[in-house]
Design a protein around this motif. Sequence first.
Motif, PDB file in Angstrom:
ATOM      1  N   PHE A  14      48.969  28.219  17.059  1.00  0.00           N
ATOM      2  CA  PHE A  14      49.579  28.886  18.198  1.00  0.00           C
ATOM      3  C   PHE A  14      50.669  28.001  18.779  1.00  0.00           C
ATOM      4  CE2 PHE A  14      45.307  30.765  18.126  1.00  0.00           C
ATOM      5  CZ  PHE A  14      45.628  32.112  18.181  1.00  0.00           C
ATOM      6  N   LYS A  15      51.805  28.604  19.108  1.00  0.00           N
ATOM      7  CA  LYS A  15      52.900  27.914  19.784  1.00  0.00           C
ATOM      8  C   LYS A  15      53.204  28.686  21.057  1.00  0.00           C
ATOM      9  CE  LYS A  15      55.070  26.472  15.464  1.00  0.00           C
ATOM     10  NZ  LYS A  15      56.294  26.532  14.656  1.00  0.00           N
ATOM     11  N   THR A  16      53.475  27.980  22.133  1.00  0.00           N
ATOM     12  CA  THR A  16      53.787  28.643  23.391  1.00  0.00           C
ATOM     13  C   THR A  16      55.172  28.220  23.873  1.00  0.00           C
ATOM     14  OG1 THR A  16      52.738  26.897  24.690  1.00  0.00           O
ATOM     15  CG2 THR A  16      51.371  28.792  24.100  1.00  0.00           C
ATOM     16  N   SER A  17      55.800  29.112  24.616  1.00  0.00           N
ATOM     17  CA  SER A  17      57.096  28.821  25.207  1.00  0.00           C
ATOM     18  C   SER A  17      57.280  29.719  26.423  1.00  0.00           C
ATOM     19  CB  SER A  17      58.216  29.033  24.194  1.00  0.00           C
ATOM     20  OG  SER A  17      58.236  30.378  23.765  1.00  0.00           O
ATOM     21  N   LYS A  29      58.337  28.938  35.222  1.00  0.00           N
ATOM     22  CA  LYS A  29      57.332  27.896  35.408  1.00  0.00           C
ATOM     23  C   LYS A  29      56.233  27.901  34.360  1.00  0.00           C
ATOM     24  CE  LYS A  29      56.838  29.276  39.737  1.00  0.00           C
ATOM     25  NZ  LYS A  29      56.193  29.444  41.025  1.00  0.00           N
ATOM     26  N   VAL A  30      55.932  29.038  33.791  1.00  0.00           N
ATOM     27  CA  VAL A  30      54.746  29.187  32.947  1.00  0.00           C
ATOM     28  C   VAL A  30      55.151  29.519  31.507  1.00  0.00           C
ATOM     29  CG1 VAL A  30      52.607  30.475  32.640  1.00  0.00           C
ATOM     30  CG2 VAL A  30      53.452  30.020  34.930  1.00  0.00           C
ATOM     31  N   SER A  31      54.538  28.838  30.559  1.00  0.00           N
ATOM     32  CA  SER A  31      54.771  29.131  29.140  1.00  0.00           C
ATOM     33  C   SER A  31      53.809  30.238  28.719  1.00  0.00           C
ATOM     34  CB  SER A  31      54.546  27.875  28.294  1.00  0.00           C
ATOM     35  OG  SER A  31      55.470  26.888  28.618  1.00  0.00           O
ATOM     36  N   SER A  32      54.236  31.485  28.906  1.00  0.00           N
ATOM     37  CA  SER A  32      53.337  32.606  28.636  1.00  0.00           C
ATOM     38  C   SER A  32      53.619  33.284  27.298  1.00  0.00           C
ATOM     39  CB  SER A  32      53.410  33.637  29.760  1.00  0.00           C
ATOM     40  OG  SER A  32      54.729  34.117  29.908  1.00  0.00           O
ATOM     41  N   LYS A  33      54.754  33.009  26.686  1.00  0.00           N
ATOM     42  CA  LYS A  33      55.067  33.587  25.378  1.00  0.00           C
ATOM     43  C   LYS A  33      54.242  32.858  24.323  1.00  0.00           C
ATOM     44  CE  LYS A  33      58.995  34.129  22.229  1.00  0.00           C
ATOM     45  NZ  LYS A  33      60.445  33.853  22.107  1.00  0.00           N
ATOM     46  N   VAL A  34      53.601  33.609  23.439  1.00  0.00           N
ATOM     47  CA  VAL A  34      52.740  33.015  22.412  1.00  0.00           C
ATOM     48  C   VAL A  34      53.226  33.456  21.035  1.00  0.00           C
ATOM     49  CG1 VAL A  34      50.398  32.885  21.479  1.00  0.00           C
ATOM     50  CG2 VAL A  34      50.743  32.956  23.940  1.00  0.00           C
ATOM     51  N   GLU A  35      53.330  32.497  20.133  1.00  0.00           N
ATOM     52  CA  GLU A  35      53.672  32.776  18.740  1.00  0.00           C
ATOM     53  C   GLU A  35      52.515  32.303  17.869  1.00  0.00           C
ATOM     54  OE1 GLU A  35      57.040  31.682  15.364  1.00  0.00           O
ATOM     55  OE2 GLU A  35      57.113  30.715  17.324  1.00  0.00           O
ATOM     56  N   LEU A  36      51.999  33.198  17.070  1.00  0.00           N
ATOM     57  CA  LEU A  36      50.925  32.889  16.134  1.00  0.00           C
ATOM     58  C   LEU A  36      51.565  32.684  14.762  1.00  0.00           C
ATOM     59  CD1 LEU A  36      47.558  34.674  15.743  1.00  0.00           C
ATOM     60  CD2 LEU A  36      49.073  34.559  13.791  1.00  0.00           C
ATOM     61  N   VAL A  37      51.203  31.600  14.082  1.00  0.00           N
ATOM     62  CA  VAL A  37      51.721  31.314  12.746  1.00  0.00           C
ATOM     63  C   VAL A  37      50.536  31.293  11.784  1.00  0.00           C
ATOM     64  CG1 VAL A  37      53.016  29.703  11.321  1.00  0.00           C
ATOM     65  CG2 VAL A  37      53.567  29.921  13.760  1.00  0.00           C
ATOM     66  N   HIS A  69      54.794  35.100  11.214  1.00  0.00           N
ATOM     67  CA  HIS A  69      54.937  34.791  12.635  1.00  0.00           C
ATOM     68  C   HIS A  69      54.718  36.073  13.435  1.00  0.00           C
ATOM     69  CE1 HIS A  69      56.842  30.780  12.035  1.00  0.00           C
ATOM     70  NE2 HIS A  69      57.144  31.331  10.869  1.00  0.00           N
ATOM     71  N   ILE A  70      53.800  36.006  14.396  1.00  0.00           N
ATOM     72  CA  ILE A  70      53.534  37.143  15.282  1.00  0.00           C
ATOM     73  C   ILE A  70      53.734  36.651  16.705  1.00  0.00           C
ATOM     74  CG2 ILE A  70      51.821  38.807  16.077  1.00  0.00           C
ATOM     75  CD1 ILE A  70      50.470  38.515  13.321  1.00  0.00           C
ATOM     76  N   VAL A  71      54.591  37.352  17.463  1.00  0.00           N
ATOM     77  CA  VAL A  71      54.950  36.927  18.812  1.00  0.00           C
ATOM     78  C   VAL A  71      54.514  37.984  19.814  1.00  0.00           C
ATOM     79  CG1 VAL A  71      56.877  36.323  20.326  1.00  0.00           C
ATOM     80  CG2 VAL A  71      56.928  35.654  17.929  1.00  0.00           C
ATOM     81  N   SER A  72      54.016  37.506  20.949  1.00  0.00           N
ATOM     82  CA  SER A  72      53.690  38.399  22.054  1.00  0.00           C
ATOM     83  C   SER A  72      54.158  37.772  23.352  1.00  0.00           C
ATOM     84  CB  SER A  72      52.182  38.659  22.129  1.00  0.00           C
ATOM     85  OG  SER A  72      51.891  39.493  23.230  1.00  0.00           O
ATOM     86  N   GLN A  73      54.855  38.571  24.155  1.00  0.00           N
ATOM     87  CA  GLN A  73      55.285  38.123  25.471  1.00  0.00           C
ATOM     88  C   GLN A  73      55.227  39.272  26.470  1.00  0.00           C
ATOM     89  OE1 GLN A  73      59.277  36.615  25.217  1.00  0.00           O
ATOM     90  NE2 GLN A  73      60.092  38.450  24.261  1.00  0.00           N
ATOM     91  N   ARG A  84      46.569  39.205  22.167  1.00  0.00           N
ATOM     92  CA  ARG A  84      47.385  40.261  21.529  1.00  0.00           C
ATOM     93  C   ARG A  84      47.851  39.843  20.137  1.00  0.00           C
ATOM     94  NH1 ARG A  84      49.523  44.552  24.601  1.00  0.00           N
ATOM     95  NH2 ARG A  84      49.134  44.349  26.834  1.00  0.00           N
ATOM     96  N   THR A  85      48.269  38.577  19.986  1.00  0.00           N
ATOM     97  CA  THR A  85      48.733  38.130  18.674  1.00  0.00           C
ATOM     98  C   THR A  85      47.596  38.138  17.659  1.00  0.00           C
ATOM     99  OG1 THR A  85      48.412  35.777  19.207  1.00  0.00           O
ATOM    100  CG2 THR A  85      50.618  36.701  19.577  1.00  0.00           C
TER     101      THR A  85
END
Length: 90
Positions: A14-17, A29-37, A69-73, A84-85
């Motif tokens: 998982f990667k967050t941004s 302020k918050v890294s709420s976007k998540v990328e699943l690899v 890569h699956i992204v959810s924001q 969700r990812t």
Amino acid sequence: MIPNKEEIIKYVVFKTSRSGGKGGQNVNKVSSKVELVFNVANASFLSAEQQVLLQDKLANRLDSEGNLHIVSQEDRSQLLNKQRTVMKLI
């Protein structure tokens, strides 16, 4: 045999941004976007035949290293986006 959710999660990264879009000042302020690899070739719960089938079906969605890569924001919550990812992957 279909693996359970816990087994699948062992093979993902998982990667967050920071997420764009609505959310007001929370976005900055918050890294709420998540990328699943997920690397199909490294998933030992899949047979060789299943790996080849997935690589063929997902060929246009895999990067040069064979990662999906699956992204959810959609949500303001990192946890909800992470869930969700995982559901999209399953």
